[in-house]
Design a protein around this motif. Sequence first.
Motif, PDB file in Angstrom:
ATOM      1  N   ILE A  30      -6.405   3.692   3.075  1.00 25.55           N
ATOM      2  CA  ILE A  30      -6.163   2.238   3.066  1.00 25.55           C
ATOM      3  C   ILE A  30      -4.855   1.909   3.795  1.00 25.55           C
ATOM      4  CG2 ILE A  30      -5.609   0.247   1.608  1.00 25.55           C
ATOM      5  CD1 ILE A  30      -7.292   1.641  -0.634  1.00 25.55           C
ATOM      6  N   ILE A  31      -3.788   2.629   3.421  1.00 27.46           N
ATOM      7  CA  ILE A  31      -2.476   2.365   4.028  1.00 27.46           C
ATOM      8  C   ILE A  31      -2.568   2.564   5.549  1.00 27.46           C
ATOM      9  CG2 ILE A  31      -0.143   3.332   4.264  1.00 27.46           C
ATOM     10  CD1 ILE A  31       0.041   2.156   1.704  1.00 27.46           C
ATOM     11  N   TRP A  32      -3.294   3.593   5.927  1.00 24.14           N
ATOM     12  CA  TRP A  32      -3.469   3.935   7.339  1.00 24.14           C
ATOM     13  C   TRP A  32      -4.172   2.803   8.082  1.00 24.14           C
ATOM     14  CZ3 TRP A  32      -1.052   7.209  10.202  1.00 24.14           C
ATOM     15  CH2 TRP A  32      -1.605   7.759  11.365  1.00 24.14           C
ATOM     16  N   GLN A  33      -5.220   2.261   7.469  1.00 24.57           N
ATOM     17  CA  GLN A  33      -5.967   1.155   8.102  1.00 24.57           C
ATOM     18  C   GLN A  33      -5.097  -0.105   8.188  1.00 24.57           C
ATOM     19  OE1 GLN A  33      -8.551   3.699   8.942  1.00 24.57           O
ATOM     20  NE2 GLN A  33      -8.990   1.615   9.604  1.00 24.57           N
ATOM     21  N   ILE A  34      -4.339  -0.386   7.118  1.00 30.21           N
ATOM     22  CA  ILE A  34      -3.476  -1.579   7.142  1.00 30.21           C
ATOM     23  C   ILE A  34      -2.389  -1.380   8.198  1.00 30.21           C
ATOM     24  CG2 ILE A  34      -1.870  -3.026   5.835  1.00 30.21           C
ATOM     25  CD1 ILE A  34      -3.455  -2.366   3.327  1.00 30.21           C
ATOM     26  N   GLY A  35      -1.903  -0.148   8.294  1.00 28.19           N
ATOM     27  CA  GLY A  35      -0.909   0.155   9.331  1.00 28.19           C
ATOM     28  C   GLY A  35      -1.460  -0.078  10.718  1.00 28.19           C
ATOM     29  N   LYS A  36      -2.814   0.002  10.844  1.00 26.05           N
ATOM     30  CA  LYS A  36      -3.435  -0.230  12.163  1.00 26.05           C
ATOM     31  C   LYS A  36      -3.833  -1.700  12.321  1.00 26.05           C
ATOM     32  CE  LYS A  36      -6.265   3.642  12.225  1.00 26.05           C
ATOM     33  NZ  LYS A  36      -7.317   4.430  12.855  1.00 26.05           N
ATOM     34  N   GLY A  37      -3.478  -2.541  11.347  1.00 18.66           N
ATOM     35  CA  GLY A  37      -3.685  -3.971  11.528  1.00 18.66           C
ATOM     36  C   GLY A  37      -4.774  -4.584  10.663  1.00 18.66           C
ATOM     37  N   GLU A  38      -5.537  -3.746   9.969  1.00 23.68           N
ATOM     38  CA  GLU A  38      -6.579  -4.344   9.119  1.00 23.68           C
ATOM     39  C   GLU A  38      -5.919  -5.036   7.933  1.00 23.68           C
ATOM     40  OE1 GLU A  38     -10.264  -1.273  10.045  1.00 23.68           O
ATOM     41  OE2 GLU A  38      -9.616  -1.654   7.984  1.00 23.68           O
ATOM     42  N   LYS A  39      -6.584  -6.079   7.382  1.00 26.35           N
ATOM     43  CA  LYS A  39      -5.972  -6.841   6.289  1.00 26.35           C
ATOM     44  C   LYS A  39      -6.907  -7.041   5.109  1.00 26.35           C
ATOM     45  CE  LYS A  39      -2.654  -9.793   8.757  1.00 26.35           C
ATOM     46  NZ  LYS A  39      -2.636  -9.053  10.034  1.00 26.35           N
ATOM     47  N   ARG A  40      -8.239  -7.020   5.360  1.00 27.17           N
ATOM     48  CA  ARG A  40      -9.152  -7.480   4.315  1.00 27.17           C
ATOM     49  C   ARG A  40     -10.010  -6.344   3.761  1.00 27.17           C
ATOM     50  NH1 ARG A  40     -11.344 -12.833   7.210  1.00 27.17           N
ATOM     51  NH2 ARG A  40     -12.369 -13.101   5.196  1.00 27.17           N
ATOM     52  N   PRO A  41     -10.230  -6.391   2.434  1.00 25.32           N
ATOM     53  CA  PRO A  41     -11.016  -5.346   1.779  1.00 25.32           C
ATOM     54  C   PRO A  41     -12.342  -5.060   2.494  1.00 25.32           C
ATOM     55  CG  PRO A  41     -10.069  -6.777   0.122  1.00 25.32           C
ATOM     56  CD  PRO A  41      -9.737  -7.395   1.447  1.00 25.32           C
ATOM     57  N   SER A  42     -12.976  -6.119   3.023  1.00 18.60           N
ATOM     58  CA  SER A  42     -14.262  -5.880   3.715  1.00 18.60           C
ATOM     59  C   SER A  42     -14.041  -4.975   4.926  1.00 18.60           C
ATOM     60  CB  SER A  42     -14.864  -7.221   4.161  1.00 18.60           C
ATOM     61  OG  SER A  42     -13.883  -7.958   4.883  1.00 18.60           O
ATOM     62  N   GLU A  43     -12.886  -5.126   5.579  1.00 19.40           N
ATOM     63  CA  GLU A  43     -12.577  -4.260   6.734  1.00 19.40           C
ATOM     64  C   GLU A  43     -12.338  -2.820   6.279  1.00 19.40           C
ATOM     65  OE1 GLU A  43      -9.256  -6.886   7.845  1.00 19.40           O
ATOM     66  OE2 GLU A  43     -10.025  -6.782   9.889  1.00 19.40           O
ATOM     67  N   PHE A  44     -11.596  -2.683   5.156  1.00 20.51           N
ATOM     68  CA  PHE A  44     -11.323  -1.317   4.667  1.00 20.51           C
ATOM     69  C   PHE A  44     -12.642  -0.634   4.304  1.00 20.51           C
ATOM     70  CE2 PHE A  44      -7.520  -3.565   2.504  1.00 20.51           C
ATOM     71  CZ  PHE A  44      -6.902  -3.764   3.735  1.00 20.51           C
ATOM     72  N   LEU A  45     -13.518  -1.391   3.646  1.00 21.34           N
ATOM     73  CA  LEU A  45     -14.790  -0.815   3.200  1.00 21.34           C
ATOM     74  C   LEU A  45     -15.587  -0.325   4.399  1.00 21.34           C
ATOM     75  CD1 LEU A  45     -15.886  -3.250   0.351  1.00 21.34           C
ATOM     76  CD2 LEU A  45     -15.577  -0.781   0.143  1.00 21.34           C
ATOM     77  N   ARG A  46     -15.539  -1.114   5.486  1.00 25.66           N
ATOM     78  CA  ARG A  46     -16.274  -0.716   6.698  1.00 25.66           C
ATOM     79  C   ARG A  46     -15.654   0.528   7.310  1.00 25.66           C
ATOM     80  NH1 ARG A  46     -17.116  -5.888   8.022  1.00 25.66           N
ATOM     81  NH2 ARG A  46     -15.151  -6.041   9.197  1.00 25.66           N
ATOM     82  N   SER A  47     -14.331   0.530   7.448  1.00 27.41           N
ATOM     83  CA  SER A  47     -13.728   1.647   8.208  1.00 27.41           C
ATOM     84  C   SER A  47     -13.591   2.906   7.360  1.00 27.41           C
ATOM     85  CB  SER A  47     -12.381   1.238   8.792  1.00 27.41           C
ATOM     86  OG  SER A  47     -11.617   0.598   7.826  1.00 27.41           O
ATOM     87  N   ILE A  48     -13.537   2.736   6.023  1.00 30.60           N
ATOM     88  CA  ILE A  48     -13.381   3.950   5.203  1.00 30.60           C
ATOM     89  C   ILE A  48     -14.752   4.509   4.821  1.00 30.60           C
ATOM     90  CG2 ILE A  48     -12.363   4.900   3.077  1.00 30.60           C
ATOM     91  CD1 ILE A  48     -10.202   2.826   3.255  1.00 30.60           C
ATOM     92  N   GLY A  49     -15.788   3.825   5.278  1.00 26.64           N
ATOM     93  CA  GLY A  49     -17.128   4.376   5.079  1.00 26.64           C
ATOM     94  C   GLY A  49     -17.583   4.278   3.639  1.00 26.64           C
ATOM     95  N   LYS A  50     -17.629   5.435   2.951  1.00 28.86           N
ATOM     96  CA  LYS A  50     -18.313   5.443   1.643  1.00 28.86           C
ATOM     97  C   LYS A  50     -17.391   5.075   0.489  1.00 28.86           C
ATOM     98  CE  LYS A  50     -21.107   9.257   3.279  1.00 28.86           C
ATOM     99  NZ  LYS A  50     -20.154  10.239   3.877  1.00 28.86           N
ATOM    100  N   ALA A  51     -16.355   4.221   0.737  1.00 31.92           N
ATOM    101  CA  ALA A  51     -15.464   3.873  -0.381  1.00 31.92           C
ATOM    102  C   ALA A  51     -16.243   3.041  -1.392  1.00 31.92           C
ATOM    103  CB  ALA A  51     -14.281   3.082   0.147  1.00 31.92           C
ATOM    104  N   ASP A  52     -15.927   3.236  -2.667  1.00 35.37           N
ATOM    105  CA  ASP A  52     -16.532   2.467  -3.748  1.00 35.37           C
ATOM    106  C   ASP A  52     -15.678   1.215  -3.945  1.00 35.37           C
ATOM    107  OD1 ASP A  52     -16.040   1.765  -6.720  1.00 35.37           O
ATOM    108  OD2 ASP A  52     -18.023   2.729  -6.748  1.00 35.37           O
ATOM    109  N   ARG A  53     -16.305   0.021  -3.881  1.00 35.67           N
ATOM    110  CA  ARG A  53     -15.566  -1.253  -3.893  1.00 35.67           C
ATOM    111  C   ARG A  53     -14.656  -1.357  -5.118  1.00 35.67           C
ATOM    112  NH1 ARG A  53     -16.023  -6.432  -1.634  1.00 35.67           N
ATOM    113  NH2 ARG A  53     -17.733  -5.819  -0.291  1.00 35.67           N
ATOM    114  N   ARG A  54     -15.174  -0.924  -6.278  1.00 31.08           N
ATOM    115  CA  ARG A  54     -14.395  -1.091  -7.533  1.00 31.08           C
ATOM    116  C   ARG A  54     -13.155  -0.177  -7.498  1.00 31.08           C
ATOM    117  NH1 ARG A  54     -14.635   1.446 -11.616  1.00 31.08           N
ATOM    118  NH2 ARG A  54     -16.340   2.704 -10.797  1.00 31.08           N
TER     119      ARG A  54
END
Lengths: 108, 108
Positions: A30-54
Amino acid sequence: METKELTTEEKNCPLEKAVRAISGKWKIAIIWQIGKGEKRPSEFLRSIGKADRRVLSQQLSEMVTDGLLIKTAYNELPPRVEYTLTPKGENLVKILWELNEWGKQLHD
Amino acid sequence: METKELTTEEKNCPLEKAVRAISGKWKIAIIWQIGKGEKRPSEFLRSIGKADRRVLSQQLSEMVTDGLLIKTAYNELPPRVEYTLTPKGENLVKILWELNEWGKQLHD
């Protein structure tokens, strides 16, 4: 990293604290994705693949509590939430970039 | 850090490789102790407190395989084994010192 039973000495050891703050299935990702400019949980879920939303939202709120992230909720419909790095979070990203460089030396 | 099912992209990501190389109950603690000059498993067991000897030696051998440590066995009685850092291990210790500094900003 699994957190083992902590002696008082371990609880106060800054390195142990740091490792605990970034342990958890998705925290570094998550920190890595935010460091690359992502901001929203929907973006993290997409880029981290099989992350569980909860689990993802649990770890996001832990990182807000630890002072690594700022959560901003926009009063809009549909509701919009964004996460950004605090200075402490930015400092962690710098260390992760060094760890990323170090990881390039590792063979598979 | 628990290792989750890895996508091919994750397998090749240097940061993921780095995190996998240091995940495991005692790896950071071991590297940290060797970085402070300790060499022998008996010393690690003492300073890491409740480490399990079998798990400790498994993680030591993984770190030798990953190229972080060098194992030297002395042909003596009683047998003596020492672990020292490779250059790659030393570079990791530098990053751990930065993580240790970063950990000082974290409250309990």
